[in-house]
Design an enzyme around this catalytic site. Structure first.
Site, PDB file in Angstrom:
ATOM      1  N   GLY A  38     -58.918  68.972  10.724  1.00  0.00           N
ATOM      2  CA  GLY A  38     -58.280  69.703   9.622  1.00  0.00           C
ATOM      3  C   GLY A  38     -57.146  68.898   9.037  1.00  0.00           C
ATOM      4  N   ASN A  39     -56.190  69.600   8.445  1.00  0.00           N
ATOM      5  CA  ASN A  39     -55.119  68.873   7.739  1.00  0.00           C
ATOM      6  C   ASN A  39     -53.958  68.515   8.677  1.00  0.00           C
ATOM      7  OD1 ASN A  39     -52.790  70.904   7.440  1.00  0.00           O
ATOM      8  ND2 ASN A  39     -54.559  72.096   6.764  1.00  0.00           N
ATOM      9  N   VAL A  86     -51.155  71.360   9.762  1.00  0.00           N
ATOM     10  CA  VAL A  86     -51.559  72.228  10.884  1.00  0.00           C
ATOM     11  C   VAL A  86     -51.699  71.392  12.169  1.00  0.00           C
ATOM     12  CG1 VAL A  86     -53.424  73.683  11.780  1.00  0.00           C
ATOM     13  CG2 VAL A  86     -52.590  74.018   9.448  1.00  0.00           C
ATOM     14  N   GLU A 106     -58.735  64.942  14.234  1.00  0.00           N
ATOM     15  CA  GLU A 106     -59.547  64.347  13.172  1.00  0.00           C
ATOM     16  C   GLU A 106     -58.976  64.841  11.852  1.00  0.00           C
ATOM     17  OE1 GLU A 106     -61.874  62.142  13.510  1.00  0.00           O
ATOM     18  OE2 GLU A 106     -62.489  62.257  15.600  1.00  0.00           O
ATOM     19  N   CYS A 128     -63.237  64.720   3.884  1.00  0.00           N
ATOM     20  CA  CYS A 128     -62.151  63.872   4.396  1.00  0.00           C
ATOM     21  C   CYS A 128     -62.340  62.417   4.018  1.00  0.00           C
ATOM     22  CB  CYS A 128     -62.076  64.009   5.918  1.00  0.00           C
ATOM     23  SG  CYS A 128     -63.610  63.617   6.753  1.00  0.00           S
TER      24      CYS A 128
END
Ligand code: NAD
Length: 501
Positions: free
Chosen positions: A197-198, A201, A219, A253
């Site tokens: 995710g980002n 977070v 990741e 991504c």
């Protein structure tokens, strides 16, 4: 999707630790069966998966099969077949660095499951990014809590329904919900967390993991640049860059985020992007069933706002259909400091930035990082820092390839195409610095969820060889045990020649 009741979450955690403690997940046969059950679940319900992802993202079924579902069937089967090799105990008796007398000590390394694992997946590739971690955790012999993204709620609901039907319910649990649920999940102790995710977070996840000293795989994403050598075939570069950009409407991504072009090639590159776009979408992209929409209004408005605030010149696209949450593939030529260069675009905009030459392109990318190179410090954009997940370079010039390799850092460095690294399953995939850490795909995902447990079996009859280690320490023991290394001949070396033979 049904939110998991908050009071269920500690019970799920406890039950997964309890199952692990029974060692039910250890036998390779159990793991292989679960892996093949994943393949069966995907194959038998492929239409339901394609429909759910279409309902969430408007993603064309072709893209679901090509970039998610089929890959996961394939990788679940490969994992089941290759598992005995991955999980095999490694015998280091013949290791070149092992002193002869230690051979009899039987040095071994056993890949061992870490325990109860947590996989947290995002919305943009909901299937691959939840199932890939699941495959790795099960192959490793862990029990698993799978926290699905609440954003793709149709997909989450389907998996919430199917997983208990296909996988061992004692060992694999699904948790659904948003911040309250994930916060509760993160209060629990896990033995490995695999988060995609980002970066914002990711910091919350890493802080929660730190409380329990839980190891992590992160990741993440970032702005992945493209460098276009002016000598390269502009038509081919444009088609390949645009294809990478339109995939999932840029919500990827590894999406090419911005392209560095020289002034001499900007016009030709932009013209060829338009040509490629016209050939991909002869009747326009907004109504095409080969083009995904933005996931929700928040992300639609984010991209819309970027297009309203940019000072750049729109060279292609820019049209949108708010009701359908669709935005045309859009190309904008900007100057340094533009809003489009600030953070990961995660949408269908390709930003073009002109640089004097290829050296300046490397310097621009590297200037975003903390590298001690002689950059024009004035180009440093303080809002961006650190290394991208991917760097794409279109060139056939080997010297330029070498220069870019040397002067930049990124998780992947891909020459002359975009996105295709995701299809090469033998390559470890992951980031560096701000784009994350840890590696995945097949054996690399397996490795995330295992640790290398080492064993030695010291023979009982070697006391005469090791007795000098025991106190009282004597000058003789020092001479035998310590002095030789202090007097060893250190090989000659130089900064230019390294180790001189
Ligand atoms: P998202 O919003 O679905 O969030 C991901 C997960 O984090 C979800 O399960 C969500 O429940 C959880 N989450 C959300 N807020 C949280 C909070 N406050 N505390 C704890 N957990 C929380 O997805 P996203 O983050 O928008 O995903 C897009 C990002 O992921 C992009 O930056 C993209 O580049 C990156 N990404 C990376 C990869 C990779 O493999 N490197 C793959 C896909 C996406």
């Amino acid at each position: 999707m049904i939110d998991t009741p908050l009071d269920e979450i500690p019970k799920i955690n406890a039950s997964l630790h309890a199952t692990f403690a029974t060692r039910k997940t250890f036998p390779l046969a159990w793991r292989q069966h679960q892996l093949l059950q994943i393949a069966r679940m995907l194959q038998e319900n492929h239409k339901a998966f394609a429909d759910a992802i279409y309902a969430d993202l408007g993603k064309p079924a072709f893209e679901v099969y090509m970039t998610e579902l089929n890959l996961m069937i394939d990788r679940a089967i490969i994992s089941a077949k290759r598992l005995p090799e991955w999980a095999a105990v490694k015998n280091l008796e013949n290791h070149p660095d092992l002193p002869a007398h230690q051979k009899a000590w039987k040095p071994r390394v056993a890949p061992t499951p870490k325990g109860a694992a947590l996989v947290i997946s995002p919305w943009n590739y909901p299937l691959i990014l939840s199932i890939q971690g699941t495959i790795g955790a099960i192959a490793a012999g862990c029990t698993l809590c799978l926290k699905l993204s609440e954003v793709t709620f149709n997909y989450a609901g389907l998996l919430q329904d199917l997983i208990p039907k296909y996988l061992d319910q004692d060992a694999v649990k699904v948790v659904c919900g948003s911040v309250p649920e994930i916060t509760k999940v993160l209060e629990q102790k896990w033995d490995h967390i695999f988060y995609t995710g980002n970066g914002t977070v990711a910091r919350i996840i890493a802080a929660a993991a730190a409380k329990h000293l839980t190891p992590l795989t992160l990741e993440l994403g970032g702005k992945s640049p493209v460098i276009i050598d002016p000598e390269f075939d502009m038509e081919l570069a444009a088609r390949r860059v645009l294809w990478g950009k339109i995939n999932n409407c840029g919500q990827v991504c590894v999406s090419p985020d911005y392209a560095l072009v020289t002034p001499s090639s900007t016009a030709a590159f932009a013209e060829n992007l338009k040509k490629a776009c016209a050939s991909f979408y002869p009747n326009g992209s907004l109504k095409s069933d080969s083009y995904t929409r933005m996931i929700n209004m928040q992300h639609f408005n984010r991209i819309k706002s970027l297009l309203e605030r940019t000072q750049g010149k729109v060279l292609m696209g820019g049209g949108m259909d708010e009701k359908e949450r669709r935005i045309e593939p859009t190309v904008v030529l900007v100057k340094p400091g533009d809003v489009l260069l600030e953070s990961e675009t995660f949408g269908p905009i390709l930003t073009l930035l002109e640089v004097e030459d290829m050296r300046a392109a490397c310097e621009y990318i590297s200037a975003q990082f903390v590298l001690c190179l002689p950059f024009r410090q004035s180009d440093l954009d303080p809002s961006r820092s650190d290394h991208p997940l991917v760097l794409y370079l279109f060139t056939q010039n080997e010297q330029l390839q070498q220069d870019v390799r040397k002067l930049t850092m990124s998780g992947n460095l891909i020459f002359n195409d975009t996105f295709m690294q995701m299809d090469v399953k033998v390559l470890p995939f992951g980031g560096v610095g701000e784009s994350g850490y840890g590696r995945q795909v097949l054996e690399n995902t397996f490795n995330c969820f295992t640790y290398e447990r080492t064993t030695l079996e010291i023979p009982v009859d070697v006391e005469d060889k090791i007795h000098l280690r025991y106190p009282p320490y004597t000058a003789h023991a020092f001479e035998v045990e310590c002095a030789p290394t202090l007097n060893v001949q250190i090989p000659e070396s130089s900064p230019e020649g390294g180790l001189v033979a």
